[in-house]
Design an enzyme around this catalytic site. Structure first.
Site, PDB file in Angstrom:
ATOM      1  CG  ASP A  52     -12.498 -32.053 -34.458  1.00  0.00           C
ATOM      2  OD1 ASP A  52     -12.674 -33.258 -34.511  1.00  0.00           O
ATOM      3  OD2 ASP A  52     -12.049 -31.470 -33.641  1.00  0.00           O
ATOM      4  CE1 TYR A 110      -5.946 -29.668 -39.460  1.00  0.00           C
ATOM      5  CE2 TYR A 110      -3.842 -30.709 -38.688  1.00  0.00           C
ATOM      6  CZ  TYR A 110      -5.192 -30.922 -39.116  1.00  0.00           C
ATOM      7  OH  TYR A 110      -5.898 -32.061 -39.136  1.00  0.00           O
TER       8      TYR A 110
END
Length: 258
Positions: A52, A110
């Site tokens: 994003d 992540y």
């Protein structure tokens, strides 16, 4: 036809995410422009996954098909000279034509970073969430095992998620604390907290919602064991807020034979 696979690091602060958007200025746009400048080809790159706006990467993987005969060891240097300074290509490989950066990926990791010191880190402020208030770090750790395994992660997915299934598997979740930038013996400094989370795939905002919920545990607003109830609710409103994007980084993508 050749299939070129590359790894890229980027500071996502000034971009609208990885994937091409109508408004432009994405990581994909900049890389495709660089490839066209180098080879004259208008190629489309395919990444291991989209990130994003404001999210960073140190291990993003992408591939593209090309007719160019540029030697594999020349691609990174040639393209880096055509890219902005906040996008750096680090590795290039020639892979079989059937290789696909997203479909061939087996595990992704992540990292989310929280600066829990009293004052923000001036030099890392673009990649950290600053949380100067006191956190119960042990309680935050205790909340993570409830997320491991295969679950429906609807509670931790954006309401705008378009995925048909929200079932994902998390293999590992680890919370570490780096005190190297803390003032020695100062009660207001708790160090820099890193959450590493590995799974077979992630939903939109999934890691950021997990972090937002985990922070509520650290603030004493929730009990660690509530993570299990939140999962079972399969309702976004049951979880905490979505943490800001700048603390999130795609850390690693793993492949079975690569």
């Amino acid at each position: 036809m050749r299939n070129i696979c590359m790894k890229v690091n980027y500071d996502g602060t000034d971009y609208f995410g990885f994937q091409t958007q109508p408004i432009g200025n994405t990581i994909q746009d900049r890389i495709e422009e660089a490839i066209k400048s180098l080879t004259g080809e208008a190629v489309k790159i395919h990444a291991s996954g989209r990130t994003d706006a404001g999210v960073h990467a140190i291990g993003q993987v992408f591939h593209f098909h090309t007719e160019s005969m540029i030697p594999i060891d020349r691609w990174c240097m040639a393209l880096n000279g055509r890219l902005p300074e906040d996008i750096i290509l680090t590795d290039a490989y020639e892979v079989p034509l059937e290789f696909h950066s997203r479909r061939s990926a087996k595990r992704k990791t992540y990292r989310y970073t929280i600066n829990a010191n009293q004052f923000l880190d001036l030099f890392n402020r673009r990649t950290q969430l600053h949380h100067p208030g006191n956190l119960d770090i042990q309680a935050m750790r205790e909340s993570l095992p409830y997320l491991l395994g295969t679950h429906d992660f609807t509670s931790f997915a954006s309401r705008h998620s378009t995925k048909q299934s929200h079932i994902r598997t998390l293999y590992e979740a680890e919370l570490t604390v780096d005190s190297s930038m803390s003032r020695k013996g100062h009660p207001r400094d708790q160090g820099v907290i890193h959450l590493f989370i590995t799974g077979n795939g992630f939903l939109q905002h999934m890691v950021r919602i997990i972090v937002g919920t985990m922070l509520e545990v650290g603030e004493g607003k929730r009990k660690p064991e509530e993570m299990k109830l939140i999962l079972e609710a399969e309702d976004r409103s049951a979880a905490g807020p979505t943490a800001v994007s700048k603390g999130l980084m795609l850390w690693n993508v793993e492949y079975e034979d690569f």
